[in-house]
Design an enzyme around this catalytic site. Structure first.
Site, mmCIF file in Angstrom:
data_model
loop_
_atom_site.group_PDB
_atom_site.id
_atom_site.type_symbol
_atom_site.label_atom_id
_atom_site.label_comp_id
_atom_site.label_asym_id
_atom_site.label_seq_id
_atom_site.Cartn_x
_atom_site.Cartn_y
_atom_site.Cartn_z
ATOM 1 N N HIS A 1 -0.233 1.361 4.634
ATOM 2 C CA HIS A 1 -1.320 2.140 3.966
ATOM 3 C C HIS A 1 -2.321 1.834 4.459
ATOM 4 O O HIS A 1 -2.734 0.687 5.100
ATOM 5 C CB HIS A 1 -1.188 2.226 2.544
ATOM 6 C CG HIS A 1 -1.553 0.749 1.905
ATOM 7 N ND1 HIS A 1 -3.107 0.608 1.755
ATOM 8 C CD2 HIS A 1 -1.176 -0.539 1.544
ATOM 9 C CE1 HIS A 1 -3.399 -0.402 1.075
ATOM 10 N NE2 HIS A 1 -2.038 -1.163 1.156
ATOM 11 N N CYS A 2 -3.474 2.682 4.262
ATOM 12 C CA CYS A 2 -4.868 2.298 4.585
ATOM 13 C C CYS A 2 -5.387 2.761 3.345
ATOM 14 O O CYS A 2 -5.373 2.321 2.257
ATOM 15 C CB CYS A 2 -5.627 3.288 5.941
ATOM 16 S SG CYS A 2 -4.787 5.174 5.633
ATOM 17 N N LYS A 3 -6.593 3.832 3.434
ATOM 18 C CA LYS A 3 -7.378 4.036 2.135
ATOM 19 C C LYS A 3 -6.625 5.445 1.596
ATOM 20 O O LYS A 3 -6.238 5.460 0.580
ATOM 21 C CB LYS A 3 -8.845 4.379 2.509
ATOM 22 C CG LYS A 3 -9.714 4.038 1.511
ATOM 23 C CD LYS A 3 -11.278 3.962 1.561
ATOM 24 C CE LYS A 3 -12.105 4.231 0.394
ATOM 25 N NZ LYS A 3 -13.389 4.859 0.959
ATOM 26 N N THR B 1 -3.331 5.707 8.983
ATOM 27 C CA THR B 1 -1.948 5.583 8.575
ATOM 28 C C THR B 1 -0.930 6.645 9.538
ATOM 29 O O THR B 1 -0.172 6.442 10.027
ATOM 30 C CB THR B 1 -1.415 5.726 7.342
ATOM 31 O OG1 THR B 1 -2.213 4.596 6.425
ATOM 32 C CG2 THR B 1 0.100 5.990 6.858
#
Lengths: 204, 204
Positions: free
Chosen positions: B112-114, B120
Site C-alpha cells: 500500500h501507499c496512500k 502501488t
C-alpha cells in the site's frame, strides 16, 4: 522461491492477454468480461475448473471447444443485460449462482458476463456480503469494476440482497455433513447432488 | 465445504471494512490504500506476514502496534507522492520492492501507499510484466485501480520498466540454490540474506 516466475515461463515465451476487466476476487475465484480466443492462453494459466457465465445467450462455439479441451465445467445462469425498461436483477438466479461460487469443489472458477461490470459485479457484491464485508467496501469494489458505467439499481440490489437463505442452505449442508460423524469424511455421490445446483448448460 | 463462510464467521459477527481501494492481486498478494484502524479487523482476516509500504512518511504509531501484535513485518520503500514538479518514479527502489514482493516467504503480503493508485499501481504493473502479462492488460489494471486519477507518466514508467534485471537476479538465486545439489533443500541463513533486501524500517 518464485512461483510467479515459473508461471510466467510456462507458456513458451509469449505474452499473456488477460480478458477485459479481469481481476482476482479470492483464492480460486476470478472475474472478468467476456473472454475471447486471444485470452485462452491466459485462462489456461489459471488452471480453471469451472466458469460461471451470467448471460442468456448461448456460449460461443470456440469458447465451448476451449472448455472441453481443458476440462472446464460451464455453469450458465441467463440474466438479461441492458433492456428497456431495465429488467430487475433476478435474486433467485443470483442465489443459485452464489451456491456454485462458494463451493470450493468448483474452484478455481471464473465469473464473467459481457463487460464484467453489472451482472458479475452484482454476484461478487453478494459474495462479499456473505463474507461479511461492510456495505461501503462492497460498493466501492462494485464501482471500481464498473467504472463510469456503474448503476444505482445494481448497488440497491446488492444492498437489499438477503444472504440469510444462502447461510441457511450452507449451514444445513454442514449440519448434514457433520451429522454423519467423524469417520465419514466425504459425502456420498447422491448427497453431493444436494450441494451442486445443476448447470443450466450441459457439461461440455 | 465453504472456507468463505468460515472466514466470515471467525470475526465475532461484526462487519469487515476493507481498506480503501482494496483488491487481491495474486494468491497471497493484496493491494490497497492506507489502512486505518477501522480496517485492522479486515487485515487480520488476511493473515498477513508482511506489508510493503511505499511512502517516505513514518508509519503511524497505531499501525506499528497493529503490526507488532500480529507479527507482521514492515518493508518500507520511501517513494515521493505528488510533488511539483513531479518526481520520476525511482526504478531501483521499485526493483527492490519487487524483489521483496515476489519472495513467497513474505506472503501473504499487502502493498500500500496512500491512495493505492500510483505508487502501488506502478509496483503491481511491474509485477505483471514479470508475469508476462501483455502491456494492454497491465495498463487496463493500472487504470481501473487509479480511476480518474490515472497518470500518463506512471503508465510510461511501467511500459519502460525493464524486468530483465529482476529475472537475472532470480535466476542467479535459483542457480545458486540448485547448485548445491538435491540434498540441500533449504538455503543457509546467511544465504537467505541474499534474497531478502533488508526492510528500511526496522522489523516491528
Amino acid at each position: 522461491m518464485c512461483l510467479i516466475m515459473e508461471a510466467a515461463e510456462d507458456h513458451d515465451g509469449g505474452v499473456l492477454a488477460a480478458p477485459p476487466n479481469f481481476s482476482m476476487v479470492e483464492d480460486g475465484i476470478y472475474r472478468s468480461g467476456f473472454p475471447k480466443p486471444e485470452n485462452f492462453g491466459f485462462l489456461t494459466s489459471l488452471n480453471l475448473r469451472s466458469i460461471i457465465y451470467l448471460c442468456p445467450e448461448p456460449y460461443p462455439e470456440e469458447n465451448l471447444k476451449f472448455l472441453e479441451a481443458n476440462n472446464i465445467k460451464l455453469f450458465q445462469f441467463g440474466i438479461e443485460g441492458k433492456t428497456d425498461p431495465p429488467t430487475p436483477m433476478p435474486k433467485d438466479t443470483v442465489l443459485d449462482a452464489l451456491k456454485v461460487l462458494v463451493d470450493v469443489r468448483n474452484h478455481p472458477i471464473l465469473i464473467h458476463c459481457k463487460a464484467g461490470k453489472h451482472r458479475t459485479g452484482c454476484l461478487v457484491g453478494c459474495l462479499r456480503k456473505v463474507q461479511s464485508w461492510c456495505l461501503s467496501s462492497v460498493l466501492e469494489e462494485y464501482q471500481k469494476n464498473a467504472g463510469l458505467k456503474w448503476r444505482q439499481r445494481d448497488m440497491s440490489f446488492i444492498e437489499a440482497f438477503d444472504t440469510l437463505s444462502l447461510r441457511q442452505c450452507l449451514l444445513s449442508i454442514m449440519y448434514r455433513y457433520h451429522g454423519y460423524g467423524f469417520k465419514r469424511k466425504r459425502l456420498l455421490h447422491e448427497e453431493e447432488n444436494v450441494q451442486t445446483p445443476k448447470p443450466q448448460a450441459a457439461k461440455v
